[in-house]
Design a protein around this motif. Structure first.
Motif, PDB file in Angstrom:
ATOM      1  N   PRO A 106       0.823  -1.208   0.000  1.00 35.43           N
ATOM      2  CA  PRO A 106       0.000   0.000   0.000  1.00 35.43           C
ATOM      3  C   PRO A 106       0.867   1.272   0.000  1.00 35.43           C
ATOM      4  O   PRO A 106       1.836   1.366   0.760  1.00 35.43           O
ATOM      5  CB  PRO A 106      -0.818  -0.104   1.292  1.00 35.43           C
ATOM      6  CG  PRO A 106      -0.275  -1.240   2.068  1.00 35.43           C
ATOM      7  CD  PRO A 106       0.594  -2.038   1.190  1.00 35.43           C
ATOM      8  N   PHE A 107       0.473   2.198  -0.867  1.00 33.01           N
ATOM      9  CA  PHE A 107       1.210   3.441  -1.023  1.00 33.01           C
ATOM     10  C   PHE A 107       0.554   4.481  -0.114  1.00 33.01           C
ATOM     11  O   PHE A 107      -0.615   4.806  -0.270  1.00 33.01           O
ATOM     12  CB  PHE A 107       1.157   3.878  -2.488  1.00 33.01           C
ATOM     13  CG  PHE A 107       1.811   5.206  -2.754  1.00 33.01           C
ATOM     14  CD1 PHE A 107       3.114   5.457  -2.333  1.00 33.01           C
ATOM     15  CD2 PHE A 107       1.135   6.214  -3.430  1.00 33.01           C
ATOM     16  CE1 PHE A 107       3.720   6.688  -2.575  1.00 33.01           C
ATOM     17  CE2 PHE A 107       1.733   7.442  -3.675  1.00 33.01           C
ATOM     18  CZ  PHE A 107       3.025   7.670  -3.240  1.00 33.01           C
ATOM     19  N   ARG A 108       1.332   4.952   0.838  1.00 34.38           N
ATOM     20  CA  ARG A 108       0.819   5.893   1.842  1.00 34.38           C
ATOM     21  C   ARG A 108       1.403   7.252   1.550  1.00 34.38           C
ATOM     22  O   ARG A 108       2.569   7.478   1.812  1.00 34.38           O
ATOM     23  CB  ARG A 108       1.247   5.443   3.239  1.00 34.38           C
ATOM     24  CG  ARG A 108       0.916   3.982   3.553  1.00 34.38           C
ATOM     25  CD  ARG A 108       1.697   3.466   4.765  1.00 34.38           C
ATOM     26  NE  ARG A 108       1.389   4.231   5.950  1.00 34.38           N
ATOM     27  CZ  ARG A 108       0.301   4.043   6.682  1.00 34.38           C
ATOM     28  NH1 ARG A 108      -0.526   3.085   6.370  1.00 34.38           N
ATOM     29  NH2 ARG A 108       0.057   4.792   7.723  1.00 34.38           N
ATOM     30  N   LEU A 149      -7.099  -3.636  -0.730  1.00 38.59           N
ATOM     31  CA  LEU A 149      -6.622  -2.865   0.414  1.00 38.59           C
ATOM     32  C   LEU A 149      -7.528  -3.207   1.589  1.00 38.59           C
ATOM     33  O   LEU A 149      -8.734  -2.961   1.543  1.00 38.59           O
ATOM     34  CB  LEU A 149      -6.688  -1.360   0.125  1.00 38.59           C
ATOM     35  CG  LEU A 149      -6.180  -0.459   1.255  1.00 38.59           C
ATOM     36  CD1 LEU A 149      -4.652  -0.506   1.343  1.00 38.59           C
ATOM     37  CD2 LEU A 149      -6.652   0.978   1.070  1.00 38.59           C
TER      38      LEU A 149
END
Lengths: 464, 464
Positions: free
Chosen positions: B107-109, B143
C-alpha cells in the motif's frame, strides 16, 4: 484510457527524492527564520495588468496566462486574460509590499519559498515550474548598507546546514563596477553594458577573444585599457585582509570616480559585518567579475558557487536594489535580497551524484510489522505509543511474511523495526531491529520510546 | 502607476497570520508523517487531456486553463489550451500513482499539501485558490478495510495538536446506506441518490418538509418508510458500545440486504481498530446521515465537526473508494483518504475568533536591539551566538531609540529582547527582557543560549 503523463518541464519526484527535497526546503526555511525573516506566501497568479507592468520582451513571451473555461468561451473577452502565473517572487513581493505598505513594519524582513512559472522551451535542466526560495529586507525611504551583510550570513548558515560541500559566497558592488569603467573613460551606460556582456564571455571564449573584440571596431578600446579590465575581472580575494588590500589597490588606481569610492566604502562595511556575523573568511571573497542583472541591481551583488563543482555555476544570487516597487507606489522602497533556485539546484546535485547521503532515508522512522495477526490490537497500541512519543511510525496492516515486511522496511529506507510477537507480549517487551547497523535488542515495553529516541539521535553508521 | 491588487478569491495573509497558518500546515504535516505517510508534490498544472477525463459539467466549467503568450497568439492552436490548473489533489494523485505505478510500493501511503484552483464566482469564504492537505492509502488489487481506521486516527492526532477545540469524527459507510435503502425497497441507484439529496436538506428544511416531499408525487414512499428513514439518519452514537448497539439494531431490522451486512461488518472492524489506535471514544461516533460524494465513495465515509462550532460544518472529510485511477490504468487501485481544506478552515476559524491564541506570536524569538552603535560588532556576535544556538534572532541594524526598538518587538510578537550595553559588555553579561511576563534578568554571556532555551520551553503566561 488516457496515458498518465507529467507535463514537460516540471520536476516531479518519487517519495524518497521528495523527502530529500523537503529536507532541503526545511533547512532553508529554518535558516531564514533563524535570521529573523518572516514568512510570506502570495497567490500563484497575479492580475495580468499588475504582473506585466515592467517586463520587456523575453519575460512577457514566457508568461503563462490563466483563464477559466467561461472566459475562454467568451469571444468578446479581453485581448489578454485577466490572470497570469508569477514568473518570479520579486514582482509579487513588490506588489505585496506596495499593497500592504501601511500594515507592514520596515525594515520588512520576509522570506518566500514558492514555485514560479516560465513558458520556456523544455530542455534538460530547464524548468517551466520551479521553486525559488527568496529572502529580502525592504526599507522605507532608506535601508542601511549594513543589511547587505545579512544575506551572506544567512546563506552561509543555510549552505552549511545543507552539507552539499564547501562553497564560496562571492561579493561585488555595482557602484564599484560602474566607477571602475567610468575611470577608464567608458562612461555611457549602454557602452558599459556592452563591455560587461563581452567580459561575461571570458570563461567560455578566453582572453584572446576578449582582447580582439574590445580593441576591435565595435568597441575601439586601447590595448592598455583592455589589459586593465582583464586584470580587474580576474580578481578573487583569498581572505578578509586580502579583500581589503584588493579594495585599497582599486582605490589607489582610481582617477576619482565618486561611484567607485562609494562602492569601495560599501564593500568595506559589508565585508567587515559579514566577518562580525561569524562567516569564516574562507567562505566569502571579492569577485570583481560579478555584475548580475544590469538594470536592476544598484549596489552589492552576490553569487555563490560550490568549490568542488564550479560547473554548476551560481547556486544562490542576489543583490541590492534602489527601489522595489516604483510601478506600484510613490514610496521609495530600497531593498537587498538573495534567491536560491531549489528545483534547479536539486536537479544539478542529483545529476552530479551529490544527493546520495541525504536520499534514501525515509521520514518513517519505525515500522511495526505484523508478526501475528492475533496480536493486531497490541501491535496498534505499540504504534500509537511510538507516535505519541513523537516517533514517525508505520504499522503494517495487511500482514504477510515477516521477512517480506523487513525487506520492505529496508528498501523503503526505514531504519528501525519494532517487533511484537507473542513472546514479547508475554514478557512485556519489544524487540528493536536497527536495519542500518544490523543490530537488535529487546527493551521493556514502557521504555521503547526513550530507547528509540536515543538510537535516533545517533548516527546510522558507527564513527559517522 | 498601477494599483497593486491581490486577485480576488485568494487568501493572502499578513506575516502574523501567515505565521499562524504555517504553524497549522506544520502540525498537519507532522501528524501525517507521524503516521508513516510519505510526501508527494505534483506540478500545479496537468495536461488538459489528462486532467479532464472524468469530470462533468460543474468541475470543467470551473477549470483554469493555462497557456503561454506564444500559444495565445497562434490562431490555429488547439481548441483547448494544453495545460490546466489542478482543481483537487485526487486527480493528480491518480495520475501520479498510475504513471509511477511500477516504482511505488503498495500500500502506497502518501500525503500531499498543496494549493488547488477553481474558477468560482468570488464570494465570502469561497476561494479560487486554496490549500488542500490530503492523506491517502492506495492498495494494488486490494486494500484491507483495516486501513479505513487510520484516517480517523491521524485526523484525531492532528486536530488535537491544532488545539482548535473539541471535535468529533463522524463515521458512516456507503454499503450500509445502500443496503438500508435496498431493504426499504429503494433499490434503484438514481432513486437512492434522489432520496439522499432530500435527506441532506433535513437540517435546513426540517422533518415536515421531508415527510411531505418523500411521501409526495415525486417519490411516493409510504409514511412508515419515511419515518424509518427519519429515525435512521438521526442516529448519532454516544460512545463505542453505543455505536455497536446501533449497528446491532440496524442489523436486527434488516430484511437481508448483503450490502447492509457488509457495511455493518466493515464499520465494526473500523470502529474496533479506531479504538485500538487510541482514539478516545468521546471523539468519534456513528452518524448515519453522512453520505459524501455519491458516485465516488464506496465504503467508509468520514466527516469531522467542531463540537462548539457546528455552523462551520465539516472541517475534514473523506472516505473509501474502489478504484483510484481507472481512467489511466487497468490496475485496480482501491484506496481510502481524507482531506483538510486548510485555507477555508483558517478563514472560518478567523471569522469565528478562534485564532487569537496562535496568532501574534512571531517566529522571531529574540530581538537584539542596537543599544549603542559603537557596540555593533558585539551586538552581531551575540546575534550569531543565539542563531548558532538554534534561536530565531533578529538584530536591529538601523539603530534608533531603544524604547522604539522595544515597542517594535512587542508589537511584532517577539517575546524576548537580548540587551547588550556597555555595562553588559564590560561585565561579560547579557540582559534578557521577557516582554510577555514583563520580567528581566541578567545572565553571563556564555550562558545566554541555555538560559533562553529554558525560557522558551516555558509558557508565556505563568499558570498556562
Amino acid at each position: 484510457m488516457i496515458t498518465p503523463r507529467t507535463p514537460s518541464g516540471t520536476l516531479e519526484l518519487l517519495p524518497p527524492e521528495q523527502v530529500a527535497f523537503q529536507r532541503m526546503l526545511d533547512a532553508i526555511r529554518a535558516g531564514y527564520e533563524r535570521f529573523g525573516f518572516l514568512p510570506v506566501e502570495t497567490p500563484v497568479f497575479e492580475r495580468s495588468d499588475v504582473l506585466l507592468t515592467k517586463t520587456g520582451g523575453e519575460t512577457e513571451r514566457q508568461v503563462y496566462f490563466v483563464q477559466s473555461t467561461g472566459a475562454l468561451e467568451k469571444a468578446d473577452g479581453p485581448a489578454y486574460p485577466e490572470l497570469a502565473l508569477r514568473f518570479d517572487l520579486t514582482v509579487p513581493l513588490a506588489r505585496y509590499v506596495a499593497e500592504h505598505e501601511h500594515q507592514l513594519t520596515f525594515p520588512f524582513r520576509r522570506y518566500q519559498m514558492q514555485r514560479v512559472y516560465r513558458g520556456e522551451r523544455p530542455q534538460r535542466g530547464r524548468f517551466r515550474e520551479f521553486y525559488q526560495c527568496d529572502v529580502d529586507i525592504i526599507g522605507k525611504d532608506e535601508l542601511s548598507v549594513r543589511h547587505d551583510a545579512e544575506c551572506p550570513a544567512v546563506i552561509h548558515a543555510i549552505f552549511t546546514d545543507l552539507a552539499i560541500g564547501p562553497f564560496t559566497i562571492q561579493v561585488n558592488n555595482r557602484k564599484l563596477l560602474r566607477g571602475f569603467y567610468e575611470d577608464l573613460g567608458i562612461v555611457d551606460a549602454d557602452q558599459q553594458a556592452a563591455v560587461l556582456r563581452e567580459v561575461d564571455k571570458l570563461d567560455k571564449r578566453g582572453e584572446d577573444y576578449l582582447r580582439s573584440t574590445l580593441t576591435g571596431d565595435g568597441f575601439g578600446l586601447a590595448e592598455e585599457v583592455v589589459e586593465q579590465i582583464l586584470a580587474f575581472v580576474q580578481v578573487r580575494s583569498t581572505g578578509h585582509d586580502d579583500a581589503l588590500t584588493r579594495l585599497a589597490q582599486v582605490e589607489a588606481g582610481s582617477r576619482g570616480s565618486a561611484s567607485l569610492a562609494a562602492g569601495i566604502a560599501e564593500l568595506r562595511e559589508v565585508l567587515s559585518l559579514v566577518r562580525a556575523l561569524g562567516v569564516p573568511e574562507s567562505d566569502y571573497c571579492l569577485n570583481f567579475s560579478i555584475a548580475r542583472g544590469l538594470d536592476y541591481y544598484t549596489g552589492t551583488v552576490y553569487e555563490t558557487t560550490l568549490d568542488e563543482h564550479p560547473e554548476i555555476g551560481s547556486i544562490c544570487s542576489g543583490g541590492r536594489y534602489d527601489n522595489l516597487a516604483g510601478q506600484y507606489t510613490r514610496s521609495r522602497l530600497p531593498g537587498v535580497g538573495i534567491s536560491i533556485g531549489l528545483s534547479r539546484l536539486f536537479w544539478q546535485l542529483r545529476e552530479a551524484g551529490l544527493l546520495d547521503a541525504s536520499t534514501g532515508e525515509s521520514t518513517v522512522q519505525v515500522l511495526v510489522p505484523q508478526v501475528d495477526g492475533e496480536l493486531l490490537g497490541e501491535q496498534l497500541a505499540l504504534a500509537s505509543q511510538l507516535r505519541h512519543g513523537g516517533i514517525n511510525t508505520e504499522a503494517v496492516l495487511d500482514g504477510g511474511k515477516l521477512g517480506k515486511q523487513l525487506r520492505y522496511a529496508d528498501r523503503a529506507g526505514i531504519r528501525f523495526v519494532a517487533l511484537l510477537g507473542s513472546q514479547e507480549v508475554a514478557d512485556g517487551t519489544v524487540t528493536i531491529k536497527d536495519l542500518r547497523r544490523q543490530d537488535q535488542f529487546t527493551v521493556p515495553r514502557d521504555e521503547v520510546v526513550s530507547a528509540l529516541r536515543v538510537e535516533l539521535a545517533q548516527p546510522e553508521v558507527p564513527g559517522d
